[in-house]
Design a protein around this motif. Structure first.
Motif, mmCIF file in Angstrom:
data_model
loop_
_atom_site.group_PDB
_atom_site.id
_atom_site.type_symbol
_atom_site.label_atom_id
_atom_site.label_comp_id
_atom_site.label_asym_id
_atom_site.label_seq_id
_atom_site.Cartn_x
_atom_site.Cartn_y
_atom_site.Cartn_z
ATOM 1 N N MET A 1 0.853 -1.221 -0.097
ATOM 2 C CA MET A 1 0.040 0.034 -0.008
ATOM 3 C C MET A 1 0.990 1.209 0.032
ATOM 4 O O MET A 1 1.828 1.298 0.740
ATOM 5 N N THR A 2 0.556 2.353 -0.838
ATOM 6 C CA THR A 2 1.193 3.333 -0.976
ATOM 7 C C THR A 2 0.630 4.425 -0.028
ATOM 8 O O THR A 2 -0.627 4.577 0.100
ATOM 9 N N TYR A 3 1.437 5.276 0.493
ATOM 10 C CA TYR A 3 0.788 6.492 1.300
ATOM 11 C C TYR A 3 0.606 7.902 0.395
ATOM 12 O O TYR A 3 1.622 8.135 -0.389
ATOM 13 N N ALA A 4 -0.413 8.249 0.703
ATOM 14 C CA ALA A 4 -0.746 9.403 -0.352
ATOM 15 C C ALA A 4 0.173 10.369 -0.252
ATOM 16 O O ALA A 4 0.770 10.923 0.776
ATOM 17 N N THR A 5 0.504 10.882 -1.394
ATOM 18 C CA THR A 5 1.536 12.053 -1.397
ATOM 19 C C THR A 5 1.205 13.245 -0.558
ATOM 20 O O THR A 5 2.192 13.919 -0.134
ATOM 21 N N ASP A 6 -0.137 13.682 -0.983
ATOM 22 C CA ASP A 6 -0.409 14.886 -0.074
ATOM 23 C C ASP A 6 -0.348 14.745 1.450
ATOM 24 O O ASP A 6 -0.035 15.657 1.955
ATOM 25 N N ARG A 7 -0.586 13.620 1.869
ATOM 26 C CA ARG A 7 -0.610 13.391 3.221
ATOM 27 C C ARG A 7 1.065 13.402 3.724
ATOM 28 O O ARG A 7 1.034 13.978 4.781
ATOM 29 N N VAL A 8 1.901 12.799 3.074
ATOM 30 C CA VAL A 8 3.290 12.831 3.147
ATOM 31 C C VAL A 8 3.685 14.383 3.282
ATOM 32 O O VAL A 8 4.310 14.818 4.161
ATOM 33 N N TRP A 9 3.341 15.156 2.311
ATOM 34 C CA TRP A 9 3.663 16.613 2.476
ATOM 35 C C TRP A 9 3.097 17.349 3.731
ATOM 36 O O TRP A 9 3.746 18.078 4.200
ATOM 37 N N GLU A 10 1.728 16.908 3.972
ATOM 38 C CA GLU A 10 1.283 17.450 5.347
ATOM 39 C C GLU A 10 2.052 17.147 6.702
ATOM 40 O O GLU A 10 2.347 18.058 7.222
ATOM 41 N N GLU A 11 2.471 15.948 6.599
ATOM 42 C CA GLU A 11 3.303 15.563 7.760
ATOM 43 C C GLU A 11 4.716 16.300 7.546
ATOM 44 O O GLU A 11 5.287 16.636 8.843
ATOM 45 N N VAL A 12 5.406 16.378 6.653
ATOM 46 C CA VAL A 12 6.573 17.098 6.357
ATOM 47 C C VAL A 12 6.428 18.445 6.721
ATOM 48 O O VAL A 12 7.415 19.152 7.603
ATOM 49 N N ALA A 13 5.570 19.073 6.227
ATOM 50 C CA ALA A 13 5.294 20.519 6.653
ATOM 51 C C ALA A 13 5.113 20.569 8.157
ATOM 52 O O ALA A 13 5.533 21.767 8.758
ATOM 53 N N TYR A 14 4.314 19.898 8.580
ATOM 54 C CA TYR A 14 3.909 19.818 10.223
ATOM 55 C C TYR A 14 5.420 19.791 10.858
ATOM 56 O O TYR A 14 5.680 20.665 11.771
ATOM 57 N N VAL A 15 6.146 18.789 10.676
ATOM 58 C CA VAL A 15 7.284 18.611 11.440
ATOM 59 C C VAL A 15 8.382 19.677 11.400
ATOM 60 O O VAL A 15 8.938 20.281 12.086
ATOM 61 N N ALA A 16 8.514 19.943 9.927
ATOM 62 C CA ALA A 16 9.347 21.132 9.504
ATOM 63 C C ALA A 16 8.979 22.506 10.247
ATOM 64 O O ALA A 16 10.027 23.136 10.717
ATOM 65 N N TYR A 17 7.915 22.837 10.455
ATOM 66 C CA TYR A 17 7.377 24.071 11.094
ATOM 67 C C TYR A 17 7.634 23.906 12.667
ATOM 68 O O TYR A 17 8.040 24.899 13.046
ATOM 69 N N TYR A 18 7.197 22.860 13.158
ATOM 70 C CA TYR A 18 7.615 22.795 14.557
ATOM 71 C C TYR A 18 8.977 22.576 15.086
ATOM 72 O O TYR A 18 9.263 22.906 15.930
ATOM 73 N N LEU A 19 9.666 21.535 14.313
ATOM 74 C CA LEU A 19 10.827 21.357 14.897
ATOM 75 C C LEU A 19 12.097 21.795 13.928
ATOM 76 O O LEU A 19 13.405 21.717 14.393
ATOM 77 N N HIS A 20 11.832 22.315 12.839
ATOM 78 C CA HIS A 20 12.598 23.222 12.114
ATOM 79 C C HIS A 20 13.747 22.380 11.490
ATOM 80 O O HIS A 20 14.841 22.651 11.143
#
Length: 51
Positions: A1-20
């Protein structure tokens, strides 16, 4: 099963925003680990919002 690209970008943005963290560092995390980091950030954020 593949993970939706949009969801991966949401996760990346969230972590990048909070943890830099940079993109490569975040994408190197296995999905369960990245998901746990997101959960823990959410808990911290919720606690700080309650204060």
């Amino acid at each position: 099963m593949t993970y939706a690209t949009d969801r991966v970008w949401e996760e990346v943005a969230y972590v990048a925003y909070y943890l830099h963290w940079d993109l490569d560092k975040i994408l190197d995390l296995e999905h369960p680990v990245r998901n746990r980091v997101i959960t823990e950030i959410g808990k911290i954020h919720s606690r700080s919002s309650d204060d």
